[in-house]
Design a protein around this motif. Structure first.
Motif, PDB file in Angstrom:
ATOM      1  N   ARG A 281      42.654 -25.833 -43.773  1.00  0.00           N
ATOM      2  CA  ARG A 281      43.289 -26.542 -42.487  1.00  0.00           C
ATOM      3  C   ARG A 281      44.800 -25.814 -42.233  1.00  0.00           C
ATOM      4  O   ARG A 281      45.585 -26.596 -42.258  1.00  0.00           O
ATOM      5  CB  ARG A 281      43.431 -27.965 -42.494  1.00  0.00           C
ATOM      6  N   VAL A 282      44.875 -24.526 -42.512  1.00  0.00           N
ATOM      7  CA  VAL A 282      45.981 -23.802 -42.203  1.00  0.00           C
ATOM      8  C   VAL A 282      46.225 -23.672 -40.777  1.00  0.00           C
ATOM      9  O   VAL A 282      45.200 -22.768 -39.805  1.00  0.00           O
ATOM     10  CB  VAL A 282      46.138 -22.366 -42.829  1.00  0.00           C
ATOM     11  N   LYS A 283      47.248 -24.095 -40.148  1.00  0.00           N
ATOM     12  CA  LYS A 283      47.196 -24.195 -38.534  1.00  0.00           C
ATOM     13  C   LYS A 283      47.879 -22.801 -38.146  1.00  0.00           C
ATOM     14  O   LYS A 283      48.686 -22.129 -38.759  1.00  0.00           O
ATOM     15  CB  LYS A 283      48.500 -25.028 -38.020  1.00  0.00           C
ATOM     16  N   THR A 284      47.179 -22.406 -36.929  1.00  0.00           N
ATOM     17  CA  THR A 284      47.451 -20.956 -36.555  1.00  0.00           C
ATOM     18  C   THR A 284      48.409 -21.175 -35.293  1.00  0.00           C
ATOM     19  O   THR A 284      48.197 -22.013 -34.497  1.00  0.00           O
ATOM     20  CB  THR A 284      46.266 -20.297 -35.922  1.00  0.00           C
ATOM     21  N   LEU A 285      49.643 -20.454 -35.244  1.00  0.00           N
ATOM     22  CA  LEU A 285      50.514 -20.362 -34.424  1.00  0.00           C
ATOM     23  C   LEU A 285      50.379 -19.133 -33.467  1.00  0.00           C
ATOM     24  O   LEU A 285      49.955 -18.282 -33.482  1.00  0.00           O
ATOM     25  CB  LEU A 285      51.894 -20.117 -35.010  1.00  0.00           C
ATOM     26  N   HIS A 286      50.804 -19.542 -32.108  1.00  0.00           N
ATOM     27  CA  HIS A 286      50.492 -18.575 -31.148  1.00  0.00           C
ATOM     28  C   HIS A 286      51.914 -17.642 -30.985  1.00  0.00           C
ATOM     29  O   HIS A 286      52.883 -18.230 -30.946  1.00  0.00           O
ATOM     30  CB  HIS A 286      50.285 -19.176 -29.465  1.00  0.00           C
ATOM     31  N   VAL A 287      51.535 -16.423 -30.801  1.00  0.00           N
ATOM     32  CA  VAL A 287      52.924 -15.493 -30.776  1.00  0.00           C
ATOM     33  C   VAL A 287      53.458 -15.563 -29.187  1.00  0.00           C
ATOM     34  O   VAL A 287      52.630 -15.462 -28.190  1.00  0.00           O
ATOM     35  CB  VAL A 287      52.528 -13.971 -31.286  1.00  0.00           C
ATOM     36  N   GLY A 288      54.768 -15.482 -28.959  1.00  0.00           N
ATOM     37  CA  GLY A 288      55.209 -15.681 -27.807  1.00  0.00           C
ATOM     38  C   GLY A 288      55.643 -16.806 -27.109  1.00  0.00           C
ATOM     39  O   GLY A 288      56.099 -16.837 -25.980  1.00  0.00           O
ATOM     40  N   SER A 289      55.280 -17.960 -27.701  1.00  0.00           N
ATOM     41  CA  SER A 289      55.523 -19.328 -27.193  1.00  0.00           C
ATOM     42  C   SER A 289      56.061 -20.233 -28.347  1.00  0.00           C
ATOM     43  O   SER A 289      55.836 -20.073 -29.351  1.00  0.00           O
ATOM     44  CB  SER A 289      54.263 -19.838 -26.568  1.00  0.00           C
ATOM     45  N   ARG A 290      56.789 -21.355 -27.876  1.00  0.00           N
ATOM     46  CA  ARG A 290      57.524 -22.246 -28.719  1.00  0.00           C
ATOM     47  C   ARG A 290      56.532 -23.083 -28.708  1.00  0.00           C
ATOM     48  O   ARG A 290      55.880 -23.643 -27.759  1.00  0.00           O
ATOM     49  CB  ARG A 290      58.787 -22.692 -27.814  1.00  0.00           C
ATOM     50  N   GLN A 291      56.322 -23.729 -30.034  1.00  0.00           N
ATOM     51  CA  GLN A 291      55.249 -24.817 -30.523  1.00  0.00           C
ATOM     52  C   GLN A 291      56.218 -25.707 -31.330  1.00  0.00           C
ATOM     53  O   GLN A 291      56.885 -25.202 -32.170  1.00  0.00           O
ATOM     54  CB  GLN A 291      54.261 -24.074 -31.276  1.00  0.00           C
ATOM     55  N   THR A 292      55.739 -27.129 -31.271  1.00  0.00           N
ATOM     56  CA  THR A 292      56.208 -27.863 -31.874  1.00  0.00           C
ATOM     57  C   THR A 292      55.123 -28.418 -32.819  1.00  0.00           C
ATOM     58  O   THR A 292      54.101 -28.745 -32.631  1.00  0.00           O
ATOM     59  CB  THR A 292      56.663 -29.197 -31.033  1.00  0.00           C
ATOM     60  N   ILE A 293      55.497 -28.512 -34.267  1.00  0.00           N
ATOM     61  CA  ILE A 293      54.665 -28.886 -35.155  1.00  0.00           C
ATOM     62  C   ILE A 293      55.284 -30.056 -36.016  1.00  0.00           C
ATOM     63  O   ILE A 293      56.437 -30.298 -36.107  1.00  0.00           O
ATOM     64  CB  ILE A 293      54.501 -27.789 -36.223  1.00  0.00           C
ATOM     65  N   THR A 294      54.527 -30.798 -36.649  1.00  0.00           N
ATOM     66  CA  THR A 294      54.816 -32.087 -37.494  1.00  0.00           C
ATOM     67  C   THR A 294      54.048 -31.733 -38.809  1.00  0.00           C
ATOM     68  O   THR A 294      52.806 -31.464 -38.715  1.00  0.00           O
ATOM     69  CB  THR A 294      54.174 -33.182 -36.764  1.00  0.00           C
ATOM     70  N   THR A 295      54.941 -31.806 -39.998  1.00  0.00           N
ATOM     71  CA  THR A 295      54.704 -31.742 -41.245  1.00  0.00           C
ATOM     72  C   THR A 295      53.978 -32.960 -41.794  1.00  0.00           C
ATOM     73  O   THR A 295      54.584 -34.113 -41.432  1.00  0.00           O
ATOM     74  CB  THR A 295      55.493 -31.108 -42.076  1.00  0.00           C
ATOM     75  N   HIS A 296      52.917 -33.056 -42.356  1.00  0.00           N
ATOM     76  CA  HIS A 296      52.451 -34.239 -42.892  1.00  0.00           C
ATOM     77  C   HIS A 296      52.144 -34.212 -44.527  1.00  0.00           C
ATOM     78  O   HIS A 296      51.718 -35.257 -45.111  1.00  0.00           O
ATOM     79  CB  HIS A 296      51.017 -34.497 -42.305  1.00  0.00           C
TER      80      HIS A 296
END
Length: 856
Positions: A165-180
């Motif tokens: 379950r390694v989360k994939t980030l999108h290039v070119g856009s700001r993303q908000t992530i939450t660490t658990h």
């Protein structure tokens, strides 16, 4: 015993962690290291996103009486590990440093209870190779089956923990992530032709607060304890030495990578002490594929204003782009650009400032506002995002293995000559394939045009950098090499400095980059080049073993190809004490005198077969004389061919080896068969029987004990049965003279000494001396084991035999002398019986003696 041990190890580890996934266990026989062909190889495929991989090795021996051996194991990613044995000298042009290589040492045991464990954290995905061998072993040369030959083997098993379950980030856009979790991993894909990467971690917010239970006060903690960025594999978390540590709430951090690893994943590690929310933005700048399609090198004539080149260098490769603009994709946010990451159009002057429209390798455009800044010197350190053009090298496939060449492609043909202009460097790249290219050597050679030595008073230099996986760095306008060993440097100082070379044995499969830059010096100080360009010849190829040409291992080694299942590689077999990967270390090499001495001993020692041949000829044993002579000649020719340095083969090696072993055994057969006094009429048939028995035995195995003992047992049984038969039929044992007993004893003793030397004392180091002594001892034993002269053939009818005082044949020892009565008539033929016994008289003589007495 080996399989249960490995299964027990696997069960124990799996019981501790259910996330471990085992690879199928592997086992192989261990050999003493003489060449790379003796190495035991294992292959493992490690998947992506593995946190830890564990290799467990157990070394076995098949008998408790065997000597405990030390086993060296090298584990490496991507390609076969390069082994430098016995501290051999490493040449400067050989590059053997790999991305991930680990070495461990274990010891053999009859029933090992513990395994040697090698843990590797966050390994690179893909193929991993393990190479194992036994060092420093002067192996005994012995006949198979005489004594127990110890066998050593190595068992291996690999287990790994894969992060899910390694989360994939999108290039070119700001993303908000939450660490658990305390350790959270994120990934994003970096496409091909990417020259700039930026990861912005910002707006850190803690969703959990630490409160002191006793006082109720809020405790301080870091919003982010550690950050780490890694390419192709998960980054390693090191609490004591984090890459980025202690980010407070509301702070941010920016990772900037110029010329990143392209066409693969980058991974971001976020270590927190509680649930945390972050904003992550990934920016990349890349050159579009259309730019590369327009980059078509071609050949044009050399202008009159340029320096003169030789006839074979009257062409140079340049590249032009279409007048249409090329697009440079950018997702980086700027104040004067839209935040959605829209593309901007730039002209080619942004890529290479201060060059004309005739300059090669044009890729993109810049805006009119930025074009004004190009009139001045540009600091390249602040422009790592600019996409320098890259020339792909085309692979030219050849029929032989590991002989591919990589050339610059023109419109109509290929060439190796490249034009390097002053200013920004020129980049080229090639791709090596897994398993196909890793078994040879990657050779990169650059050659500067020798006419440049007189073209200007400046010292002209071309600097080259080699790098795997990503292009070399350009800092402050200068090409910067990652490692000194991967640097190429040619100058116009002299003919010895116009060429430089890098050899990479067992290269890793990846994209390899070669960048070239023109640098000039005036009085030892770097200055602007007076020449606008120079011609450089690129010789990039894969080649077997080490060197190109007819001598891949130099003058002191032989190149051998090894096919073993899925493994295919080439390696050098060094001769006469030379060492090193290319057989270039002569510190322990045998001198010419030693080489000649060894050849002379092994060949001239066969002249000791002349005495038994002459003795056999004198005793009228013509078959034995011919056989001894043939054995001498066959052994001389075989040992003249079986030599590493000075060898002469009149025919195939297998033929010479067969004749040497066959004639040697046949000599013993013929000699032993003649010891029991077998009649002459049976000996040809017995000799033919020896040929029938020995030929298949030698062809089946020339080193097995059965190939020697079976024919010799049959040969010894023949005279023994003959003696027993004479004893049973005529009731007498053969009478042997003391001289004959002494000769037989000496011959058997010498044969026994030779057998002990051949079977128990020979090693690879003393072979030339012990085997030569064996030749001499065995040849002398034949002199004492030869039978006596055979009896003369009977005369023709009516002709008297010459008187002989005794029978010289061994058959005379088996004759029983008794009474004989012969009735002769006057009409019958006259027979004369000769004997050493004087009381045998004819009837006529007895009658004449009786009549004489009566007359008296």
């Amino acid at each position: 015993m080996k399989t249960p041990l490995l299964l027990a190890l696997y069960t124990h580890v799996v019981a501790c962690s259910v996330s471990l996934v085992p690879e199928v266990s592997q086992e192989g026989l261990l050999q003493p290291y003489t060449t790379y062909a003796d190495v035991t190889l294992f292959h493992f495929h490690v998947p992506a996103e593995v946190v830890r991989v564990t290799w467990e090795f157990a070394a076995f021996m098949d008998d408790p009486g065997c000597r405990v051996r030390e086993v060296h194991i090298l584990v490496q990613h991507g390609s076969y590990p390069v082994i430098f044995h016995n501290n051999a000298t490493l040449q400067e042009y050989l590059y053997i440093r790999k991305a991930a290589v680990h070495k461990i040492v274990t010891r053999t045991a009859y029933q090992p209870h513990d395994a040697t464990v090698l843990p590797v954290y966050n390994p690179l995905p893909g193929s991993w190779f393990a190479a194992a061998y036994i060092p420093n072993w002067n192996e005994q040369m012995q006949q198979e089956g005489i004594i127990h030959k110890c066998r050593y083997s190595l068992g291996s098993i690999a287990m790994w923990t894969q992060k899910g379950r390694v989360k994939t980030l999108h290039v070119g856009s700001r993303q908000t992530i939450t660490t658990h979790e305390n350790l959270s991993y994120y990934r994003f894909y970096v496409p091909s032709h990417t020259w700039f990467l930026q990861v912005n971690v910002s707006n850190c917010r803690m969703l959990e607060q630490a409160v002191n239970r006793e006082t109720g006060e809020r405790m301080f903690r870091w919003c982010v304890r550690s950050l780490a960025l890694g390419a192709r594999s998960l980054p390693t978390y090191v609490p004591d030495k984090p890459e980025v540590a202690n980010i407070t709430e509301g702070d941010s951090y920016v990772f900037t990578v110029t010329r990143p690893y392209a066409d693969g994943y980058y991974y971001l590690l976020v270590a927190t002490e509680g649930e945390t929310k972050l904003d992550i933005t990934v920016h990349t700048r890349e050159c579009t594929s259309s730019s590369y399609k327009k980059l078509v090198p071609h050949v044009r004539e050399v202008e009159a204003t340029e320096y003169t080149v030789s006839s074979q260098q009257e062409v140079r490769f340049v590249a032009t782009a279409s007048p249409d603009s090329s697009t440079l994709v950018s997702t980086q946010e700027k104040d004067n650009k839209p935040a959605n990451g829209a593309s901007s159009v730039v002209t080619w002057e942004e890529v290479w400032p201060n060059v004309t429209h005739k300059s090669p390798l044009v890729m993109a455009r810049i805006t009119s506002q930025e074009e004004e800044d190009m009139m001045h010197d540009v600091d390249f350190s602040s422009e790592g995002h600019r996409c320098y053009p890259i020339l792909p090298l085309a692979r030219i496939k050849h029929a032989s293995d590991f002989t591919d060449t990589f050339l610059i492609q023109g419109r109509e043909w290929y060439s190796t000559w490249l034009s390097v202009k002053r200013g920004p460097p020129v980049f080229t790249h090639l791709t090596l394939l897994p398993f196909t290219d890793i078994g040879g050597t990657l050779s990169m050679n650059i050659l500067l045009d020798e006419l440049l030595m007189n073209a200007t008073r400046q010292l002209i230099s071309v600097v080259g950098c080699v790098r795997k996986g990503r292009p070399p760095d350009v800092i402050h306008g200068s090409l910067t090499c990652e490692e000194q060993q991967l640097t190429l440097n040619v100058t116009s100082r002299s003919k010895t400095t116009v060429e430089d070379l890098i050899l990479i044995p067992f290269p890793e499969p990846d994209t390899w980059y070669l960048a070239l830059q023109l640098v000039c010096y005036d009085g030892g100080v770097r200055a602007t080049c007076m020449v606008s360009q120079v011609m450089v010849s690129l010789d990039v190829r894969t080649q077997p073993c080490v060197f190109a040409g007819d001598s891949p291992c130099g003058e002191h080694g032989l190149c051998q190809e090894t096919h073993r299942g899925m493994f295919f590689f080439t390696s050098c077999v060094c001769r006469e004490g030379w060492r090193g990967w290319g057989c270039e270390d002569g510190d322990e090499a045998h001198g010419w005198a030693s080489v000649v001495t060894g050849v002379c001993l092994l060949t001239l020692s066969n002249l000791f077969f002349l005495p038994p041949a002459l003795v056999a000829l004198r005793r009228r044993l013509y078959s034995q004389a011919l056989l001894f002579t043939a054995t001498m000649i066959a052994s001389v020719l075989y040992h003249a061919c079986d030599n590493e340095v000075v060898s002469y083969c009149v025919t195939k090696y297998e033929v010479l080896q067969f004749t040497d072993f066959f004639f040697s055994l046949l000599c013993f057969w013929v000699t032993v068969v003649g010891l029991g006094g077998v009649g002459c009429e049976y000996r040809p048939a017995l000799h033919t029987l020896g040929v029938i028995v020995i030929a298949p035995a030698v062809q089946y195995s020339r080193t097995a004990l059965a190939s020697f003992t079976l024919p010799m047992a049959i040969a010894a049984a023949i005279p023994l049965c003959h003696v027993l038969y004479r004893r049973w039929w005529k009731g007498s044992w053969p009478a042997l003279e003391p001289r004959q007993i002494l000769c037989r004893a000496i011959g058997l003793t010498l044969a026994l000494i030779g057998l002990i030397m051949f079977a128990l004392l020979q090693t690879k180091d003393n072979y030339r001396y012990v085997h030569s002594s064996w030749h001499m001892v065995i040849a002398l034993s034949l002199v004492f084991l030869l039978p006596s002269r055979p009896p003369a053939p009977p005369p023709a009818s009516g002709q008297p035999l010459a008187h002989s005082p005794s029978l010289a044949s061994d058959d005379a020892e088996l004759i029983d002398v008794g009474e004989a009565t012969v009735d002769y008539t006057t009409s019958s033929p006259v027979f004369h019986v000769t004997s050493d016994v004087d009381f045998l008289l004819t009837d006529n003589e007895e009658e004449s003696q009786t009549s004489d007495k009566e007359d008296e």
